[in-house]
Every structure is written in structure tokens, then in C-alpha cells.
Scaffold this motif. Structure first.
Motif, mmCIF file in Angstrom:
data_model
loop_
_atom_site.group_PDB
_atom_site.id
_atom_site.type_symbol
_atom_site.label_atom_id
_atom_site.label_comp_id
_atom_site.label_asym_id
_atom_site.label_seq_id
_atom_site.Cartn_x
_atom_site.Cartn_y
_atom_site.Cartn_z
ATOM 1 N N PRO A 11 31.727 4.910 42.542
ATOM 2 C CA PRO A 11 31.084 4.690 43.846
ATOM 3 C C PRO A 11 30.523 3.271 43.909
ATOM 4 O O PRO A 11 30.177 2.668 42.885
ATOM 5 C CB PRO A 11 29.948 5.719 43.852
ATOM 6 C CG PRO A 11 30.317 6.725 42.810
ATOM 7 C CD PRO A 11 31.103 5.979 41.770
ATOM 8 N N ALA A 13 27.718 2.176 44.692
ATOM 9 C CA ALA A 13 26.362 2.047 44.157
ATOM 10 C C ALA A 13 26.339 1.918 42.637
ATOM 11 O O ALA A 13 25.316 1.517 42.070
ATOM 12 C CB ALA A 13 25.521 3.255 44.585
ATOM 13 N N TYR A 14 27.457 2.231 41.968
ATOM 14 C CA TYR A 14 27.497 2.166 40.505
ATOM 15 C C TYR A 14 28.264 0.951 39.982
ATOM 16 O O TYR A 14 28.336 0.743 38.765
ATOM 17 C CB TYR A 14 28.095 3.461 39.942
ATOM 18 C CG TYR A 14 27.109 4.618 39.975
ATOM 19 C CD1 TYR A 14 26.378 4.970 38.847
ATOM 20 C CD2 TYR A 14 26.896 5.336 41.146
ATOM 21 C CE1 TYR A 14 25.467 6.012 38.881
ATOM 22 C CE2 TYR A 14 25.987 6.378 41.193
ATOM 23 C CZ TYR A 14 25.276 6.719 40.054
ATOM 24 O OH TYR A 14 24.358 7.747 40.087
ATOM 25 N N ALA A 229 23.632 16.684 42.732
ATOM 26 C CA ALA A 229 22.400 16.269 43.421
ATOM 27 C C ALA A 229 21.757 15.040 42.787
ATOM 28 O O ALA A 229 20.899 14.406 43.414
ATOM 29 C CB ALA A 229 21.393 17.418 43.440
ATOM 30 N N ILE A 231 23.559 12.273 41.662
ATOM 31 C CA ILE A 231 24.435 11.096 41.690
ATOM 32 C C ILE A 231 23.938 10.041 42.687
ATOM 33 O O ILE A 231 23.916 8.846 42.387
ATOM 34 C CB ILE A 231 25.880 11.506 42.027
ATOM 35 C CG1 ILE A 231 26.459 12.399 40.910
ATOM 36 C CG2 ILE A 231 26.753 10.280 42.235
ATOM 37 C CD1 ILE A 231 26.729 11.682 39.603
ATOM 38 N N GLU A 232 23.549 10.458 43.862
ATOM 39 C CA GLU A 232 23.083 9.507 44.878
ATOM 40 C C GLU A 232 21.887 8.723 44.335
ATOM 41 O O GLU A 232 20.927 9.301 43.831
ATOM 42 C CB GLU A 232 22.672 10.258 46.145
ATOM 43 C CG GLU A 232 22.287 9.362 47.309
ATOM 44 C CD GLU A 232 23.453 8.587 47.889
ATOM 45 O OE1 GLU A 232 23.211 7.537 48.506
ATOM 46 O OE2 GLU A 232 24.611 9.044 47.732
ATOM 47 N N PRO A 233 21.928 7.372 44.384
ATOM 48 C CA PRO A 233 20.831 6.579 43.820
ATOM 49 C C PRO A 233 19.470 6.965 44.381
ATOM 50 O O PRO A 233 19.333 7.290 45.560
ATOM 51 C CB PRO A 233 21.205 5.145 44.209
ATOM 52 C CG PRO A 233 22.689 5.179 44.328
ATOM 53 C CD PRO A 233 23.023 6.533 44.888
ATOM 54 N N GLY A 234 18.474 6.954 43.496
ATOM 55 C CA GLY A 234 17.111 7.309 43.865
ATOM 56 C C GLY A 234 16.238 7.257 42.629
ATOM 57 O O GLY A 234 16.715 6.939 41.526
ATOM 58 N N SER A 237 17.601 9.588 39.745
ATOM 59 C CA SER A 237 19.056 9.708 39.811
ATOM 60 C C SER A 237 19.695 9.225 38.521
ATOM 61 O O SER A 237 19.050 8.596 37.667
ATOM 62 C CB SER A 237 19.592 8.866 40.970
ATOM 63 O OG SER A 237 19.376 7.485 40.710
ATOM 64 N N SER A 261 30.945 8.324 38.264
ATOM 65 C CA SER A 261 29.842 7.399 38.514
ATOM 66 C C SER A 261 30.106 6.063 37.819
ATOM 67 O O SER A 261 30.530 5.102 38.443
ATOM 68 C CB SER A 261 28.516 8.020 38.045
ATOM 69 O OG SER A 261 28.584 8.383 36.670
#
Length: 442
Positions: A11, A13-14, A229, A231-234, A237, A261
Motif C-alpha cells: 500500500p 502508506a507503507y 483492522a 493495517i490502516e496507519p494510525g 497500527s 504491507s
């Protein structure tokens, strides 16, 4: 999941975590894995076959992995369930945690055997799919080896002993499965549900951060995948865990079993997922036997001999990979004798010929052969033919890449003559497979 996918996609973001593979890992050649947990008390599985060779519809009920005992014993009608009823009276799995005492465990002794193999890194399991942590991980409510069973921080002991022995230290963490936390039914098919909720994702995240903060591992070795749940950056995460890892350990590496990821290197297991074995950023892993966890049912016929393990190591390195070879400690903490013999035999070979695999790369100009068995590697100043044969050996060299006058076995010069598009070398009194080294003409 990225595990065993031929073409996984990072993704966006990774992508920030992409980096060149560190040379220390690329040149390590050999790592040693250890699986140890409450499953080492029953130490039971059917030795049915290698992952990738057993039909998938049979795999779960007849699983050869002893570390999967907490799953297999719950499958209705499985041989493991029948064994568990007969031998253990159907006792709760956690009885094995309390029965696990690790009374003979000496991390320095284990690592002395590991270091003598010539391995460059060592990776123990910190939490397998049964959810028991081998350190006092946050949120486990005492279901760990500090509060129960061995009553020790086993990961801390392994980390200290690994570094004292001069090896790189890694940690295995099962992010994709936790049978205790999730409370899901046993897995009987590939598509059965795994924990994907936010509560588990945050629980697992806190474990990985704690491992990084306490032990500064050089390798994060995930398994199965990561809960969706998370995987999405946060703030809790997987992306945050990777960011923390690379900040603490800039030359650290992660494998490809963290879901789709990020990864620094790909992994295969036994003969499963071998499509990823391309290039020079991959690792094949397997047990010395058919199981990763100690299995009392395994005999010599199920285990790699030292000779077979050396051939596997050389083959993997000659194709660009590392070999991560697993030992399953007995519940007491001792290395099973047959597995120790294999490790010691690898060490003997590496003391003679480790220069042909440690720090080596594939030598693509020279063809591998199975009759006779020949694999090729190269280092900065030499090309190495690793041959599983004694007596006269003909090495193909139609393009005259090799300088036959420089042929050596270890430190010993050997006579080699050019014949019929190849080089004839007489191999005598050598530990086999034997590495014959040459300088090149270029």
C-alpha cells in the motif's frame, strides 16, 4: 496476505519503509529458528509430510506441526484429539503451560551450539498461535512464562545469550493467529476465520512495540499475516510498529508475513511458496524434521541428516537466499539429541567450507547439476564449486571462466587440469560436499 504471494503489492502508506537489504542479512547464509512453548510438553503430531507436499484438505486434521497441537487437538475425530483424550484425559491446553518447567534450560548452552553451526542470526518464537508469550507481555494477564510455567523471561535470556555469542537476534511473533485471544473454533480449512478486529490488532501492536523497546531485535519475523483492522496507519497500527522498529534499529529487517504491507525479504516454507525464491532477498525456512515444535514421533527417517542439511544450505545460497533452519527444544529446554547431531555436523562442514556460503552470492555463469551434484557460489575473490562427490570430478567450464591453476580445497592447493570443456579435479580425503575454489580469469 503477502505470505507466499508471488506479486504482493505494498500500500502507498507503507512505501516509506522500502530500503536496500542490509549486507549483514544478505550475506548471513544461515539462521537458526527455535520453536518452544507449552506444545513442547505433549510434543505430539503425526509426521505426515512437508508443508507443500501434504494435500491441503488433509493438512489441518493431520498436521505434522507439533506447535499446532492446541488447534489439532480440537478438531473432531482427528488423531491428535484421540491422542489427547487417551494420554492427557482431554485436559485444558493451559495445563501444559503450568507443566512446562524448562528445568534444564541454559540459554548460553543453546547458543553455543547454535553459534558453532556458523549461523549469522537466531530467532526464537515469542508468541506462537496458542497466544502464550515467552516474556511478560502487556495485556496477557499472567498467561506468560514469567508468571507461569518456566517463570522466566525466556526472550530476555535468549537475547542476551545470542548477542554474547556474536550473532544477530530476531523475534518471531504470530500476528495472524491467537487461538486464546480470539476464541475462534479450530482451523480446519484455509479460509476459516482469523482474528481481524481492532481489539486484537491493538493487543498485538502493543506486544510488538514491547519487544522492540525491550530487546532491540535485528529481525522482526511475523507469521500468517496481520489483523486487517491494524493495517490502516494510525497510533496503534502496523505502520507505527514498523516506524518504531526502524527508528530503534536502522539496519533491521522484516519478513513478508505481516499481511500485504511491507517486507524486506520474502519467505518460503519447506516446499511451499517456492515461487518467491528469486533474486537475492529471500529466505527458506523449515524444521530439521517435519515439525517446528519438538515432536516425539519423529525419528531419523523424518529428520535432515547433517549431510542433507548442508546440501540444502548450499543449494539455497547458490540461488540467492538464506536458510532459516529450525530446532524444537524439548520442554526441559534441551536440544533433542538427533537435532543436535545435525547442527554439529553443519558446524563441522562450515569450519571447512563456510567461506563458500557466508557472504557468498550466486554464480550465474556456471550451471548447477544434479548428476554429479554441483552448486556454484562466488565471493569477492573466488568462485566456489560445491560438489557432493569424491574421486575424480569434472567441473564444466566451457567459457573458461576459471583459472585451473588456482584450484584449492580449503587452504590446500589441488591439481586441476582442463579437459573437454571442463576442469578435472581429484577430490580425496575431504568432508563432503566439498567446496573447490578458483580465481577467475577476468
Amino acid at each position: 496476505m503477502a505470505m507466499f504471494k508471488t506479486d504482493p503489492v505494498r500500500p502507498d502508506a507503507y512505501r516509506e519503509f522500502e530500503r536496500p537489504l542490509p549486507e549483514w542479512f544478505r550475506g548471513a547464509a544461515l539462521g537458526i529458528f527455535v520453536h518452544w512453548g507449552p506444545y513442547s510438553v505433549p510434543a505430539w503430531a503425526e509426521p505426515t509430510g512437508e508443508l507443500g507436499a501434504v494435500p491441503r484438505e488433509e493438512w489441518y486434521a493431520h498436521n505434522p506441526y507439533a506447535e499446532w497441537y492446541a488447534n489439532t487437538m480440537r478438531i473432531e475425530g482427528s488423531p491428535a484429539q484421540m491422542h489427547h483424550e487417551r494420554v492427557h484425559g482431554g485436559a485444558p491446553y493451559d495445563d501444559f503451560l503450568d507443566a512446562w518447567k524448562a528445568e534444564d534450560f541454559d540459554a548460553d548452552e543453546v547458543l553455543a551450539v547454535v553459534a558453532a553451526t556458523g549461523a549469522g542470526y537466531f530467532i526464537p518464537t515469542t508468541k506462537h498461535h496458542d497466544g502464550v508469550t515467552l516474556w511478560d507481555a502487556p495485556g496477557t494477564d499472567g498467561r506468560n512464562t514469567v508468571a507461569r510455567g518456566p517463570r522466566q523471561d525466556l526472550i530476555g535470556a535468549f537475547a542476551d545469550a545470542t548477542r554474547a555469542a556474536g550473532l544477530r537476534f530476531g523475534v518471531y511473533y504470530s500476528g495472524g493467529l491467537d487461538w486464546h485471544f480470539s476464541g475462534l473454533p479450530p482451523i480446519e480449512h484455509d479460509d476459516d476465520p482469523a482474528p481481524d478486529d481492532l481489539a486484537y490488532a491493538e493487543y498485538a501492536h502493543d506486544h510488538v512495540i514491547d519487544l522492540i523497546d525491550r530487546y532491540r531485535p535485528d529481525i522482526l519475523w511475523g507469521d500468517i499475516r496481520w489483523p486487517v483492522a491494524g493495517i490502516e496507519p494510525g497510533p496503534k497500527s502496523l505502520a507505527h510498529a514498523f516506524q518504531t522498529f526502524y527508528e530503534r534499529v536502522p539496519d533491521g529487517v522484516v519478513n513478508d508475513r505481516w499481511g500485504e504491507s511491507h517486507w524486506d525479504f520474502r519467505t518460503s516454507e519447506y516446499v511451499h511458496g517456492t515461487a518467491v525464491e528469486v533474486g537475492e532477498a529471500w529466505e527458506n525456512t523449515r524444521g530439521i524434521g517435519l515439525s517446528f515444535g519438538h515432536n516425539r514421533n519423529e525419528t531419523n527417517e523424518h529428520l535432515l541428516s547433517a549431510h542433507e542439511a548442508v546440501r540444502l544450505l548450499v543449494d539455497v545460497v547458490s540461488r540467492g537466499g538464506n536458510l532459516l533452519l529450525n530446532i524444537g527444544l524439548e520442554a526441559s529446554g534441551r536440544i533433542p539429541e538427533l537435532q543436535r547431531q545435525t547442527l554439529e555436523g553443519i558446524g563441522v562442514w562450515n569450519r571447512h567450507y563456510g567461506h563458500a556460503v557466508v557472504g557468498a552470492r550466486p554464480e550465474g555463469r556456471m550451471p548447477a547439476s544434479d548428476e554429479p551434484w554441483i552448486r556454484w557460489t562466488r565471493t569477492d575473490d573466488a568462485v566456489h564449486a560445491v560438489v557432493d562427490q569424491t574421486g575424480p570430478v569434472r567441473l564444466p567450464d566451457p567459457d573458461r571462466v576459471l583459472d585451473e591453476s588456482t584450484a584449492r580445497i580449503g587452504e590446500r592447493h589441488v591439481t586441476a587440469e582442463r579437459v573437454d570443456g571442463g576442469i578435472l579435479v581429484d577430490v580425496e580425503d575431504a568432508v563432503t560436499p566439498v567446496a573447490i575454489s578458483f580465481r577467475t580469469r577476468d
